[in-house]
Scaffold this motif. Structure first.
Motif, PDB file in Angstrom:
ATOM      1  N   LYS A 160       0.834  -1.210   0.000  1.00 21.74           N
ATOM      2  CA  LYS A 160       0.000   0.000   0.000  1.00 21.74           C
ATOM      3  C   LYS A 160       0.864   1.253   0.000  1.00 21.74           C
ATOM      4  O   LYS A 160       0.611   2.200  -0.764  1.00 21.74           O
ATOM      5  CB  LYS A 160      -0.913  -0.009   1.223  1.00 21.74           C
ATOM      6  N   GLN A 161       1.904   1.259   0.815  1.00 24.46           N
ATOM      7  CA  GLN A 161       2.793   2.420   0.891  1.00 24.46           C
ATOM      8  C   GLN A 161       3.496   2.666  -0.445  1.00 24.46           C
ATOM      9  O   GLN A 161       3.607   3.807  -0.907  1.00 24.46           O
ATOM     10  CB  GLN A 161       3.825   2.187   1.994  1.00 24.46           C
ATOM     11  N   VAL A 164       0.806   3.945  -3.095  1.00 25.39           N
ATOM     12  CA  VAL A 164       0.400   5.331  -2.810  1.00 25.39           C
ATOM     13  C   VAL A 164       1.519   6.299  -3.188  1.00 25.39           C
ATOM     14  O   VAL A 164       1.271   7.371  -3.770  1.00 25.39           O
ATOM     15  CB  VAL A 164       0.020   5.490  -1.324  1.00 25.39           C
ATOM     16  N   GLN A 165       2.733   5.910  -2.899  1.00 23.57           N
ATOM     17  CA  GLN A 165       3.883   6.755  -3.265  1.00 23.57           C
ATOM     18  C   GLN A 165       3.979   6.904  -4.780  1.00 23.57           C
ATOM     19  O   GLN A 165       4.247   7.999  -5.292  1.00 23.57           O
ATOM     20  CB  GLN A 165       5.168   6.139  -2.718  1.00 23.57           C
ATOM     21  N   GLY A 169       0.907  10.206  -3.647  1.00 21.41           N
ATOM     22  CA  GLY A 169       0.328  10.488  -2.340  1.00 21.41           C
ATOM     23  C   GLY A 169      -1.187  10.407  -2.347  1.00 21.41           C
ATOM     24  O   GLY A 169      -1.825  10.406  -3.406  1.00 21.41           O
ATOM     25  N   LYS A 170      -1.791  10.333  -1.144  1.00 16.76           N
ATOM     26  CA  LYS A 170      -3.245  10.203  -1.038  1.00 16.76           C
ATOM     27  C   LYS A 170      -3.992  11.455  -1.475  1.00 16.76           C
ATOM     28  O   LYS A 170      -5.189  11.399  -1.788  1.00 16.76           O
ATOM     29  CB  LYS A 170      -3.627   9.864   0.407  1.00 16.76           C
ATOM     30  N   ASP A 171      -3.315  12.587  -1.491  1.00 14.83           N
ATOM     31  CA  ASP A 171      -3.976  13.833  -1.876  1.00 14.83           C
ATOM     32  C   ASP A 171      -3.884  14.096  -3.374  1.00 14.83           C
ATOM     33  O   ASP A 171      -4.392  15.115  -3.854  1.00 14.83           O
ATOM     34  CB  ASP A 171      -3.339  15.006  -1.109  1.00 14.83           C
ATOM     35  N   SER A 172      -3.238  13.226  -4.096  1.00 17.66           N
ATOM     36  CA  SER A 172      -3.059  13.452  -5.531  1.00 17.66           C
ATOM     37  C   SER A 172      -4.332  13.122  -6.308  1.00 17.66           C
ATOM     38  O   SER A 172      -5.177  12.336  -5.863  1.00 17.66           O
ATOM     39  CB  SER A 172      -1.910  12.596  -6.063  1.00 17.66           C
ATOM     40  N   TYR A 175      -4.468   9.459  -7.287  1.00 24.75           N
ATOM     41  CA  TYR A 175      -4.962   8.566  -6.239  1.00 24.75           C
ATOM     42  C   TYR A 175      -6.489   8.548  -6.244  1.00 24.75           C
ATOM     43  O   TYR A 175      -7.114   7.500  -6.105  1.00 24.75           O
ATOM     44  CB  TYR A 175      -4.452   9.011  -4.872  1.00 24.75           C
ATOM     45  N   GLN A 176      -7.094   9.698  -6.441  1.00 25.85           N
ATOM     46  CA  GLN A 176      -8.554   9.802  -6.438  1.00 25.85           C
ATOM     47  C   GLN A 176      -9.175   9.125  -7.657  1.00 25.85           C
ATOM     48  O   GLN A 176     -10.237   8.522  -7.575  1.00 25.85           O
ATOM     49  CB  GLN A 176      -8.974  11.274  -6.382  1.00 25.85           C
ATOM     50  N   SER A 179      -6.586   5.038  -8.545  1.00 20.48           N
ATOM     51  CA  SER A 179      -5.901   4.219  -7.543  1.00 20.48           C
ATOM     52  C   SER A 179      -6.305   2.740  -7.651  1.00 20.48           C
ATOM     53  O   SER A 179      -5.456   1.848  -7.501  1.00 20.48           O
ATOM     54  CB  SER A 179      -6.186   4.735  -6.137  1.00 20.48           C
TER      55      SER A 179
END
Length: 237
Positions: A160-161, A164-165, A169-172, A175-176, A179
């Protein structure tokens, strides 16, 4: 069905043809199952392989008729018969195996008479053989034991890390928006590399290799371009 009794090295054994006849399977299927699972069979434990001078000596004893052009003979022990029954996994194979154990392999014989020195030597040899068999079984278990719950969690969190990297990142935006696609791509590649249906089926011996795979993983070129395209939208907002 009356079997021709074959004895080798103090044990009763069966030819591939005899085993196939009892299990009501084609000999070719017995051979195929053996070739596909060779790593599970241990010579002198599950089978005896006769070649060269040993095969000529065995042929000379005349226990069974053998083709003249035969240059290799497999003879299956009780433990080997069990593995073949497990590979076939049919009702007939299991029924036949039980009959073989009761009526063929487990025949009570008069023990030979030995001197005290011979008894001691035989006991020492049997003890050494038992240790070798135990070591073989332990090595097999080590190589096939699956990772435990904590190791599964470690792999899942590391994956997961890493993903996400890669997404930024989760705010990218990537990702939305994509992902799920990236997670799916990672796990497909991961399972394909380790040849398992799910990550929890990885053998314990490959736990460290799995973590290294995760640390080195990067999206494919096309997927990375898609991630970059999504995240480039952030720069223009």
């Amino acid at each position: 069905m009356e079997l021709i009794v074959i004895e080798l090295r103090g044990k009763r054994v069966l030819t591939t043809a005899q085993l196939a006849e009892n299990y009501e399977a084609e000999p070719e299927r017995i051979v195929r199952n053996f070739n596909r699972n060779k790593e599970r069979y241990v010579e002198n434990k599950h089978f005896f392989l006769l070649e060269g001078e040993e095969l000529r000596d065995f042929r000379a004893k005349g226990q069974i008729d053998l083709p003249q052009n035969l240059n290799k003979l497999y003879l299956w022990t009780e433990k080997g018969a069990w593995l073949h029954a497990k590979s076939l996994n049919t009702d007939r194979a299991w029924e036949a195996y039980e009959l073989l154990v009761d009526e063929y392999y487990k025949v009570i014989e008069q023990p030979p008479q030995y001197s005290s020195l011979e008894v001691a030597l035989q006991a020492a040899l049997q003890h050494e053989q038992a240790i070798k068999e135990i070591k073989t079984d332990v090595d097999y278990l080590k190589g096939n034991m699956r990772i435990d719950g904590l190791q599964q969690q470690e792999i899942q969190q590391a994956a997961k890390q890493s993903i996400v990297q890669a997404l930024g990142g989760k705010d990218s935006i990537a990702y939305q928006e994509i992902s799920k696609k990236v997670f799916s791509a990672f796990w497909n590649e991961f399972k394909q590399y380790f040849k398992v249906p799910r990550y929890g089926d990885i053998p314990k011996v490959k736990h460290e290799e799995a973590l290294r795979f995760i640390s080195l993983w990067r999206p494919s070129t096309s997927l990375q371009m898609e991630i970059d395209s999504c995240n480039s939208q952030m720069a223009f907002e």
